[in-house]
Design a protein around this motif. Structure first.
Motif, PDB file in Angstrom:
ATOM      1  N   ARG A  94      -4.940  -9.114  -4.333  1.00  0.00           N
ATOM      2  CA  ARG A  94      -3.538  -8.947  -3.550  1.00  0.00           C
ATOM      3  C   ARG A  94      -2.918  -9.952  -3.361  1.00  0.00           C
ATOM      4  NH1 ARG A  94      -4.282  -5.825   2.246  1.00  0.00           N
ATOM      5  NH2 ARG A  94      -5.235  -4.273   0.570  1.00  0.00           N
ATOM      6  N   ASP A 104      -3.273   3.451  -2.406  1.00  0.00           N
ATOM      7  CA  ASP A 104      -2.842   1.926  -2.914  1.00  0.00           C
ATOM      8  C   ASP A 104      -1.350   1.764  -2.708  1.00  0.00           C
ATOM      9  OD1 ASP A 104      -2.369  -0.351  -4.273  1.00  0.00           O
ATOM     10  OD2 ASP A 104      -3.889   0.088  -5.696  1.00  0.00           O
ATOM     11  N   PRO A 105      -0.900   0.784  -2.076  1.00  0.00           N
ATOM     12  CA  PRO A 105       0.672   0.344  -2.321  1.00  0.00           C
ATOM     13  C   PRO A 105       1.238   0.506  -3.789  1.00  0.00           C
ATOM     14  CG  PRO A 105      -0.281  -0.702  -0.151  1.00  0.00           C
ATOM     15  CD  PRO A 105      -1.588  -0.291  -1.248  1.00  0.00           C
ATOM     16  N   LEU A 151       3.440 -10.459  -0.216  1.00  0.00           N
ATOM     17  CA  LEU A 151       3.714  -9.871  -1.845  1.00  0.00           C
ATOM     18  C   LEU A 151       5.055 -10.272  -2.421  1.00  0.00           C
ATOM     19  CD1 LEU A 151       2.299  -8.714  -4.127  1.00  0.00           C
ATOM     20  CD2 LEU A 151       3.031  -6.432  -3.283  1.00  0.00           C
ATOM     21  N   LEU A 183       5.091   1.505  -2.582  1.00  0.00           N
ATOM     22  CA  LEU A 183       4.897   0.122  -1.752  1.00  0.00           C
ATOM     23  C   LEU A 183       5.076   0.120  -0.285  1.00  0.00           C
ATOM     24  CD1 LEU A 183       4.182  -2.767  -2.463  1.00  0.00           C
ATOM     25  CD2 LEU A 183       6.507  -3.348  -2.933  1.00  0.00           C
ATOM     26  N   ASP A 186      -1.402   0.717   6.114  1.00  0.00           N
ATOM     27  CA  ASP A 186      -2.568  -0.404   5.764  1.00  0.00           C
ATOM     28  C   ASP A 186      -1.796  -1.781   6.527  1.00  0.00           C
ATOM     29  OD1 ASP A 186      -4.178  -2.258   5.099  1.00  0.00           O
ATOM     30  OD2 ASP A 186      -4.089  -2.007   2.785  1.00  0.00           O
ATOM     31  N   ASN A 220       2.556   3.598   1.400  1.00  0.00           N
ATOM     32  CA  ASN A 220       1.082   3.145   1.486  1.00  0.00           C
ATOM     33  C   ASN A 220       0.905   1.925   2.308  1.00  0.00           C
ATOM     34  OD1 ASN A 220       0.581   5.677   0.337  1.00  0.00           O
ATOM     35  ND2 ASN A 220       0.218   4.727  -1.765  1.00  0.00           N
ATOM     36  N   ALA A 221       1.844   1.032   2.244  1.00  0.00           N
ATOM     37  CA  ALA A 221       1.689  -0.250   2.947  1.00  0.00           C
ATOM     38  C   ALA A 221       1.651  -0.077   4.571  1.00  0.00           C
ATOM     39  CB  ALA A 221       2.516  -1.168   2.449  1.00  0.00           C
ATOM     40  N   PHE A 273      -1.938  -5.271   4.568  1.00  0.00           N
ATOM     41  CA  PHE A 273      -0.949  -5.346   3.239  1.00  0.00           C
ATOM     42  C   PHE A 273       0.163  -5.920   3.746  1.00  0.00           C
ATOM     43  CE2 PHE A 273       1.408  -4.615  -0.253  1.00  0.00           C
ATOM     44  CZ  PHE A 273       0.614  -4.484  -1.546  1.00  0.00           C
ATOM     45  N   ASP A 274       0.691  -7.129   3.471  1.00  0.00           N
ATOM     46  CA  ASP A 274       1.967  -7.786   3.961  1.00  0.00           C
ATOM     47  C   ASP A 274       2.794  -7.724   2.709  1.00  0.00           C
ATOM     48  OD1 ASP A 274       3.748  -9.369   4.603  1.00  0.00           O
ATOM     49  OD2 ASP A 274       2.424 -10.779   5.416  1.00  0.00           O
ATOM     50  N   VAL A 275       3.902  -6.886   2.690  1.00  0.00           N
ATOM     51  CA  VAL A 275       4.871  -6.812   1.816  1.00  0.00           C
ATOM     52  C   VAL A 275       5.607  -7.779   1.588  1.00  0.00           C
ATOM     53  CG1 VAL A 275       6.762  -5.354   0.839  1.00  0.00           C
ATOM     54  CG2 VAL A 275       4.672  -4.118   1.727  1.00  0.00           C
TER      55      VAL A 275
END
Length: 242
Positions: free
Chosen positions: A33, A186-187, A147, A132, A139, A135-136, A142-144
């Motif tokens: 990721r 999953d994002p 990303l 994205l 979580d 789902n993020a 998970f750092d959008v």
């Protein structure tokens, strides 16, 4: 398991060789990721995949920016293709590169791999899919924004809709059979769903497998990948020295 396989070096990255085996070569493109490629991190999965398929698994190294990364992957494919029939598989950014390789080889009229396997694939660097954000949000790890920053660095000024950077935007006609694996949480889920839909509409054989979450997907990843690869592999032949 380490005693059952041999891990060797090659000009394109680590090679995992099962005992005996066939001529089949699996080009595996690792990705996480953070968009980093550390092929050594894939050696456990590669070892299990080698044992399941009786194939040599090449864990390719590739650069950190486009298009150098794709050039590295293409060079690794040429290295593998000279040694036997090849299947291509990848995860995250590696899966995106695997899909881009299929598109590039088709456009060049070059011999394609037997099939492609895309696991939790990053296929659209526009990063505007609903999954994205939805789902993020579920979580916290998970750092959008991070990303997006990493994707901008990887793109190196290339338009995010470039079909070789974001294969979701490519013409998918004429590709070999493709399997897509993803978790419902999953994002990047929409990347797999969108690619599967467009590929199927383009006449590509598609095997789409969505599991509820990562814990339910991970235990069957190697067997699902391996069974799909073996289904599209010609009758096994005893391996010859590389």
């Amino acid at each position: 398991m380490a005693s059952e396989v041999q891990v060797e070096t090659s000009p394109v990255g680590p090679v995992v060789r099962p005992p005996g085996g066939t001529e089949l070569v699996v080009l595996y493109l690792h990705g996480d990721r953070h968009l980093s490629c550390t092929p050594e991190a894939a050696l456990d999965l590669a070892s299990r995949l080698a044992l399941w398929t009786d194939a040599v698994v090449v864990c390719a190294r590739y650069g950190g920016t486009f298009p150098d990364a794709l050039d590295d992957v293409h060079a690794a494919y040429d290295h593998c293709e000279s040694r036997g029939p090849v299947a291509v598989a990848g995860e995250r950014l590696g899966a995106g590169l695997a899909a881009a390789l299929l598109v590039r080889l088709r456009d060049l009229g070059a011999p394609p791999p037997l099939c492609g396997v895309l696991n939790s694939a990053l296929l659209d660097l526009t990063l505007d899919s609903p999954s994205l954000l939805l789902n993020a949000a579920a979580d916290p790890t998970f750092d959008v924004p991070e990303l997006r920053r990493r994707c901008a660095h990887y793109a190196a000024g290339t338009s995010p809709t470039d079909p070789l950077l974001s294969p979701l935007h490519a013409n998918l006609h004429g590709l070999p059979p493709v399997q897509l694996l993803a978790a419902g949480t999953d994002p990047l889920l929409d990347d797999s769903l969108g690619f599967a839909t467009r590929a199927a509409r383009s006449g590509v054989t598609v095997d789409l497998r969505i599991r509820p979450d990562a814990p339910s997907l991970h235990p069957e990843t190697v067997t699902a990948m391996g069974d799909f690869i073996r289904a599209w592999t010609p009758a096994a032949r005893t391996a010859h020295p590389a």
